[in-house]
Write a protein that holds these residues in place. Structure first.
Motif, PDB file in Angstrom:
ATOM      1  N   ILE A 120      69.348  65.682  88.572  1.00  0.00           N
ATOM      2  CA  ILE A 120      68.578  64.688  87.815  1.00  0.00           C
ATOM      3  C   ILE A 120      67.094  64.948  87.984  1.00  0.00           C
ATOM      4  CG2 ILE A 120      67.879  62.266  87.949  1.00  0.00           C
ATOM      5  CD1 ILE A 120      70.686  61.500  87.874  1.00  0.00           C
TER       6      ILE A 120
ATOM      7  N   SER B 195      61.674  52.240  80.202  1.00  0.00           N
ATOM      8  CA  SER B 195      63.052  52.152  79.762  1.00  0.00           C
ATOM      9  C   SER B 195      63.540  53.535  79.319  1.00  0.00           C
ATOM     10  CB  SER B 195      63.137  51.162  78.604  1.00  0.00           C
ATOM     11  OG  SER B 195      64.435  51.127  78.121  1.00  0.00           O
ATOM     12  N   GLY B 196      64.744  53.900  79.763  1.00  0.00           N
ATOM     13  CA  GLY B 196      65.332  55.180  79.361  1.00  0.00           C
ATOM     14  C   GLY B 196      64.877  56.353  80.204  1.00  0.00           C
TER      15      GLY B 196
ATOM     16  N   GLY C 270      65.757  56.964  83.146  1.00  0.00           N
ATOM     17  CA  GLY C 270      66.836  57.450  84.010  1.00  0.00           C
ATOM     18  C   GLY C 270      66.971  56.685  85.311  1.00  0.00           C
ATOM     19  N   LYS C 271      66.561  55.396  85.333  1.00  0.00           N
ATOM     20  CA  LYS C 271      66.612  54.646  86.594  1.00  0.00           C
ATOM     21  C   LYS C 271      68.062  54.432  87.041  1.00  0.00           C
ATOM     22  CE  LYS C 271      64.051  51.270  84.894  1.00  0.00           C
ATOM     23  NZ  LYS C 271      63.685  51.814  83.559  1.00  0.00           N
ATOM     24  N   GLU C 272      68.893  54.034  86.077  1.00  0.00           N
ATOM     25  CA  GLU C 272      70.288  53.786  86.473  1.00  0.00           C
ATOM     26  C   GLU C 272      70.970  55.099  86.866  1.00  0.00           C
ATOM     27  OE1 GLU C 272      72.546  51.142  84.060  1.00  0.00           O
ATOM     28  OE2 GLU C 272      74.417  51.637  85.099  1.00  0.00           O
TER      29      GLU C 272
ATOM     30  N   ASP D 120      69.402  45.976  87.821  1.00  0.00           N
ATOM     31  CA  ASP D 120      68.488  46.521  86.823  1.00  0.00           C
ATOM     32  C   ASP D 120      67.659  45.369  86.260  1.00  0.00           C
ATOM     33  OD1 ASP D 120      67.297  48.321  85.220  1.00  0.00           O
ATOM     34  OD2 ASP D 120      69.064  48.803  84.017  1.00  0.00           O
TER      35      ASP D 120
ATOM     36  N   ARG E 164      57.000  64.601  82.263  1.00  0.00           N
ATOM     37  CA  ARG E 164      57.796  65.488  83.121  1.00  0.00           C
ATOM     38  C   ARG E 164      57.433  66.942  82.859  1.00  0.00           C
ATOM     39  NH1 ARG E 164      63.702  63.440  84.864  1.00  0.00           N
ATOM     40  NH2 ARG E 164      63.858  65.623  85.449  1.00  0.00           N
TER      41      ARG E 164
ATOM     42  N   LEU F 204      65.059  70.409  80.701  1.00  0.00           N
ATOM     43  CA  LEU F 204      65.903  69.236  80.474  1.00  0.00           C
ATOM     44  C   LEU F 204      66.561  69.345  79.095  1.00  0.00           C
ATOM     45  CD1 LEU F 204      66.592  66.675  81.957  1.00  0.00           C
ATOM     46  CD2 LEU F 204      64.662  65.555  80.884  1.00  0.00           C
TER      47      LEU F 204
ATOM     48  N   LEU G 108      70.574  69.444  78.470  1.00  0.00           N
ATOM     49  CA  LEU G 108      71.300  68.485  77.647  1.00  0.00           C
ATOM     50  C   LEU G 108      72.057  69.218  76.535  1.00  0.00           C
ATOM     51  CD1 LEU G 108      68.699  65.584  77.449  1.00  0.00           C
ATOM     52  CD2 LEU G 108      70.844  65.621  78.704  1.00  0.00           C
TER      53      LEU G 108
ATOM     54  N   ILE H 234      64.393  59.701  78.203  1.00  0.00           N
ATOM     55  CA  ILE H 234      65.561  60.608  78.166  1.00  0.00           C
ATOM     56  C   ILE H 234      66.653  60.047  77.260  1.00  0.00           C
ATOM     57  CG2 ILE H 234      67.246  61.843  79.578  1.00  0.00           C
ATOM     58  CD1 ILE H 234      65.370  61.717  81.882  1.00  0.00           C
ATOM     59  N   ARG H 235      66.768  58.708  77.235  1.00  0.00           N
ATOM     60  CA  ARG H 235      67.799  58.125  76.379  1.00  0.00           C
ATOM     61  C   ARG H 235      67.571  58.557  74.939  1.00  0.00           C
ATOM     62  NH1 ARG H 235      67.294  53.155  77.480  1.00  0.00           N
ATOM     63  NH2 ARG H 235      69.083  52.899  78.860  1.00  0.00           N
TER      64      ARG H 235
ATOM     65  N   LYS I 158      68.242  62.266  74.422  1.00  0.00           N
ATOM     66  CA  LYS I 158      69.684  62.520  74.375  1.00  0.00           C
ATOM     67  C   LYS I 158      70.253  62.180  72.997  1.00  0.00           C
ATOM     68  CE  LYS I 158      73.089  61.963  77.628  1.00  0.00           C
ATOM     69  NZ  LYS I 158      73.676  61.824  78.927  1.00  0.00           N
TER      70      LYS I 158
ATOM     71  N   CYS J 252      68.076  50.121  73.142  1.00  0.00           N
ATOM     72  CA  CYS J 252      69.007  50.243  74.258  1.00  0.00           C
ATOM     73  C   CYS J 252      69.636  48.869  74.492  1.00  0.00           C
ATOM     74  CB  CYS J 252      68.331  50.781  75.516  1.00  0.00           C
ATOM     75  SG  CYS J 252      67.183  49.645  76.236  1.00  0.00           S
TER      76      CYS J 252
ATOM     77  N   ALA K 170      69.934  47.093  77.082  1.00  0.00           N
ATOM     78  CA  ALA K 170      69.155  46.147  77.886  1.00  0.00           C
ATOM     79  C   ALA K 170      68.166  45.393  77.014  1.00  0.00           C
ATOM     80  CB  ALA K 170      68.419  46.888  78.981  1.00  0.00           C
TER      81      ALA K 170
HETATM   82  N1  LIG Z   1      67.907  63.615  84.453  1.00  0.00           N
HETATM   83  C1  LIG Z   1      68.752  63.304  83.491  1.00  0.00           C
HETATM   84  N2  LIG Z   1      69.472  64.252  82.900  1.00  0.00           N
HETATM   85  C2  LIG Z   1      70.310  63.962  81.892  1.00  0.00           C
HETATM   86  N3  LIG Z   1      70.502  62.731  81.403  1.00  0.00           N
HETATM   87  C3  LIG Z   1      69.816  61.740  81.972  1.00  0.00           C
HETATM   88  C4  LIG Z   1      68.906  61.959  83.049  1.00  0.00           C
HETATM   89  N4  LIG Z   1      68.352  60.779  83.412  1.00  0.00           N
HETATM   90  C5  LIG Z   1      68.889  59.874  82.579  1.00  0.00           C
HETATM   91  N5  LIG Z   1      69.766  60.439  81.733  1.00  0.00           N
HETATM   92  C6  LIG Z   1      70.502  59.775  80.664  1.00  0.00           C
HETATM   93  O1  LIG Z   1      69.542  59.062  79.887  1.00  0.00           O
HETATM   94  C7  LIG Z   1      70.067  57.809  79.465  1.00  0.00           C
HETATM   95  C8  LIG Z   1      69.162  56.692  79.965  1.00  0.00           C
HETATM   96  O2  LIG Z   1      69.198  56.668  81.378  1.00  0.00           O
HETATM   97  P1  LIG Z   1      69.260  55.304  82.224  1.00  0.00           P
HETATM   98  O3  LIG Z   1      70.172  54.313  81.578  1.00  0.00           O
HETATM   99  O4  LIG Z   1      69.535  55.694  83.623  1.00  0.00           O
HETATM  100  O5  LIG Z   1      67.750  54.837  82.054  1.00  0.00           O
HETATM  101  P2  LIG Z   1      67.068  53.485  82.589  1.00  0.00           P
HETATM  102  O6  LIG Z   1      65.705  53.860  83.036  1.00  0.00           O
HETATM  103  O7  LIG Z   1      67.973  52.824  83.574  1.00  0.00           O
HETATM  104  O8  LIG Z   1      66.985  52.657  81.264  1.00  0.00           O
HETATM  105  P3  LIG Z   1      66.789  51.033  81.090  1.00  0.00           P
HETATM  106  O9  LIG Z   1      65.573  50.671  81.865  1.00  0.00           O
HETATM  107  O10 LIG Z   1      66.610  50.891  79.613  1.00  0.00           O
HETATM  108  O11 LIG Z   1      68.049  50.426  81.620  1.00  0.00           O
HETATM  109  C9  LIG Z   1      71.478  57.742  80.032  1.00  0.00           C
HETATM  110  O12 LIG Z   1      72.366  58.185  79.009  1.00  0.00           O
HETATM  111  C10 LIG Z   1      71.465  58.724  81.177  1.00  0.00           C
HETATM  112  O13 LIG Z   1      72.746  59.272  81.388  1.00  0.00           O
END
Ligand SMILES: Nc1ncnc2c1ncn2[C@@H]1O[C@H](COP(=O)(O)OP(=O)(O)OP(=O)(O)O)[C@@H](O)[C@H]1O
Length: 641
Positions: free
Chosen positions: A319, A349-350, A352-354, A419, A494, A500, A504, A536-537, A540, A620, A622
């Motif tokens: 990641i 948002s998006g 990749g925190k989760e 979250d 980044r 990346l 993907l 990243i969302r 993707k 998204c 959220a």
């Molecule tokens: N480093 C990475 N490589 C590939 N895919 C990633 C990476 N980081 C995040 N993703 C993908 O990007 C999308 C968004 O990631 P995630 O839900 O973790 O973001 P978030 O910051 O939690 O968003 P939110 O704040 O809106 O909840 C997901 O589909 C996740 O699988």
């Protein structure tokens, strides 16, 4: 190529800063009395056994290194300690003539060197800061330790997780702290020996490449090691390479992709004694050399087992990719995992925190237990309490007859990911704080609390500190949550956007078409230049749509959305724009026409399926939940869930 730079060792100004911070913590956080007289606590035999058992295999491997180190420092009056990540000395070598003195000084098997109990000391700092450090004489916090000099170095497991600390300590030494410089170097080299031996042992069934930039040094001092599985895929890299961030992006790729060398050639070389191979590191085009250590036995069930043990930390590394900020995040995450500290992830948002939180869970000792994610913005305020804390039967109208376990209890033993913590209502903040302080939760309607043990990871895109200043977020909760804050960079910032995108296309292409999907240079450039407000969302989604449009052939500019192709201004982030009847979500007020109605219509059109609704609106989940909460839209099925 970065892997041949040797790591700086003891740097005095850096040590001084760390020691000062530790002294402050000893006073203010641990509230220790520097004048307290007794020596460090020594565990009972039974309690010590609990610490030694999980370390047994490593202790056997490290023993040779400990003895060699002791041979070097014994005459100068040093003992050698091996401590676990809790600061407990699980192995010890000292001159038996002075046993009484060592014991009195706390330099003994089973002694506990933690900052919480001893204040500033080398083993605790090496564990906390994950770097080599000397704590000399008066730099120690507690009076009885102030005659000691201690040099400690962390040792890492093959997956990058902290494993132990090696320490050399003496009761008498010159006043000048520089006298310890050489000792620290010796401890460092013994620690590295133990770490490498452990790494080679862990991967004894694999091909291991020992790498060096210079052929002459290959046999005597490799720069690092790379492990290949039975198909030639890179499944692990040694700590020296990890520390420099080198080759982290190579994890999961084939040796041919990274080193321009076919696996069959590597295996051939191994069969013929592992002679030095001249390779090329393709990403940088630099030449390097490798010796091949052949697998000890034929690969059996062991590789799969080893790979799964590695998977967590490697997922975290994957990641992080090649971005320096993300690399720092991974290093910090691995440092604080399993230490009982709450972790806060901050990022758009998006970003990749989760995904990061999940990978942290996988990399932690809790990986076999549940990972429970709760989106605080997604749950209507009226339901958040029962959702989080659970309820007993009949606790409120609409409650299920049997009651329900809340999310916190569901995460017991594992990780709770909260979250959008900034959206948690104030009353819930208070209850959460109590759970964190007391480590127990009382379900609604229940009299007895239930003990809970969770690793808490919270995430937010908001400025929590600002919210505290405005009285919207509790200061004490803020302090509890952010013992460690990791800043996840926005995609546009980044450094590894290109890699990346490639990853993907490879991973999602594999899923959709059974192979990596290519991209034209023109399309790549457009993607690299884009601003990516949805991070990243969004990337993707764009790539998945592009792959679908290209039918699995190379993605070209014609497969990309207009705002990326035409250089039109990028969409505003979902937080700032909601394409619901043109209403700006931040300024919209409950009941405003357009926004609320449009969302309601979309939800109804998708039978209240939030994922589908979010997709149809290009948002998204959220964000949709956030607006549902803001506009007080509650799904008619909600209480039935
Ligand atoms: N480093 C990475 N490589 C590939 N895919 C990633 C990476 N980081 C995040 N993703 C993908 O990007 C999308 C968004 O990631 P995630 O839900 O973790 O973001 P978030 O910051 O939690 O968003 P939110 O704040 O809106 O909840 C997901 O589909 C996740 O699988």
């Amino acid at each position: 190529m970065p892997w041949n730079t040797s790591k700086p060792s003891d740097s005095v100004p850096a040590d001084v800063a760390l020691i000062e911070r530790s002294l402050l913590r000893s006073f203010e956080l641990h509230r220790l009395d520097p004048g307290r007289g007794e020596p460090p606590r020594v565990l009972t035999t039974t309690a010590l056994k609990d610490h030694r058992e999980p370390m047994e295999r490593f202790m056997r491997i490290a023993r040779g290194g400990m003895e060699a180190l002791f041979g070097q420092v014994r005459d100068a009056g040093y003992v050698v300690l091996l401590a676990d990540t809790h600061g407990v000395a699980v192995d010890f070598i000292g001159n038996p003539l002075f046993d009484q003195d060592w014991r009195r000084a706390g330099l003994w098997l089973g002694s506990c060197w933690t900052e919480e109990k001893e204040g500033t000391c080398a083993v605790a700092l090496a564990n906390l800061e994950q770097r080599a450090i000397t704590v000399h004489h008066a730099e120690h916090f507690r009076a009885p330790n102030k005659t000691l000099t201690c040099s400690a170095v962390p040792i890492f497991a093959p997956d990058g997780r902290p494993l132990a600390v090696l320490d050399a300590s003496a009761m008498e030494s010159p006043d000048d702290r520089r006298s310890q410089h050489l000792v620290l170097q010796m401890v460092q080299s013994a620690a590295r020996m133990a770490e490498d031996a452990n790494f080679l042992h862990e991967f004894e069934h694999h091909h291991v490449l020992k790498l060096a930039r210079r052929r002459d040094f290959l046999e005597v001092s490799a720069d690092g090691m790379v492990v290949l599985d039975e198909t030639g895929r890179i499944v692990a890299i040694s700590q020296s390479l990890r520390e420099q961030g080198a080759l982290v992006a190579a994890l999961g790729r084939s040796v041919e992709e990274v080193f321009d060398y076919r696996f069959e050639q590597v295996a051939d070389a191994a069969r013929q004694g592992g002679y030095p191979l001249a390779m090329r590191h393709l990403p940088t085009g630099t030449q390097c050399f490798a010796l091949v250590r052949p697998p000890r036995r034929r690969p059996s069930a062991a590789p799969a087992q080893a790979s799964s043990a590695m998977a967590g930390a490697d997922a975290l590394q994957a990641i992080a990719g090649h971005d320096p900020q993300m690399q720092t995040n991974v290093r910090q995450a691995l440092r604080v995992l399993d230490k009982g500290l709450a972790i806060l992830l901050h990022g758009e948002s998006g970003s990749g925190k989760e995904a990061f939180a999940k990978a942290m869970h996988e990399a932690s000792a809790r990986r076999a237990r549940p990972f429970v994610a709760v989106n605080c913005a997604a749950i209507p305020e009226t339901l958040i309490e029962s959702e989080l804390f659970g309820y007993r039967e009949g606790a409120f109208t609409g409650a299920r007859t049997k009651g329900a376990r809340g999310k916190i209890a569901q995460a017991h033993g594992g990780t709770l990911f909260l979250d959008e913590i900034g959206d948690m209502p104030q009353a819930m903040q208070t209850r959460l704080l109590r759970v964190l302080a007391e480590r127990e939760v009382t379900p609604l309607g229940a009299e007895q609390p239930v003990a809970v043990d969770v690793q808490l990871i919270c995430a937010t895109h908001r400025d929590l500190r600002g919210m505290v200043a405005q009285g919207q977020f509790r200061l004490d909760l803020y302090y509890r949550l952010n013992s460690v804050t990791l800043e996840l960079p926005a995609l546009r910032d980044r450094a590894d956007k290109g890699l990346l995108i490639e990853r993907l296309l490879r991973e999602d292409g594999q899923q959709l078409y059974g192979r990596a999907v290519a991209i034209t240079e023109a399309a790549r450039q457009l993607l690299l230049r884009h601003d990516w407000p949805g991070n990243i969302r969004q990337l993707k989604n764009v790539l998945r749509t592009a792959m679908a449009l290209s039918g699995g052939e190379a993605v070209g500019p014609e497969h990309l959305p207009a705002e990326i192709r035409g250089g039109q201004p990028a969409m505003l982030p979902p937080e700032r724009m909601l394409s619901l009847g043109g209403v700006d979500a931040e300024t919209a007020v409950p009941g405003a026409p357009g926004g609320r109605d449009a969302l309601l219509q979309a939800l109804k059109a998708h039978q209240w399926n939030v994922t589908e609704t979010a997709r149809s609106l290009g948002l998204c989940r959220a964000t949709v939940y956030r607006h549902m909460q803001r506009w007080e839209i509650v799904s008619p099925n909600r209480l039935g869930h």
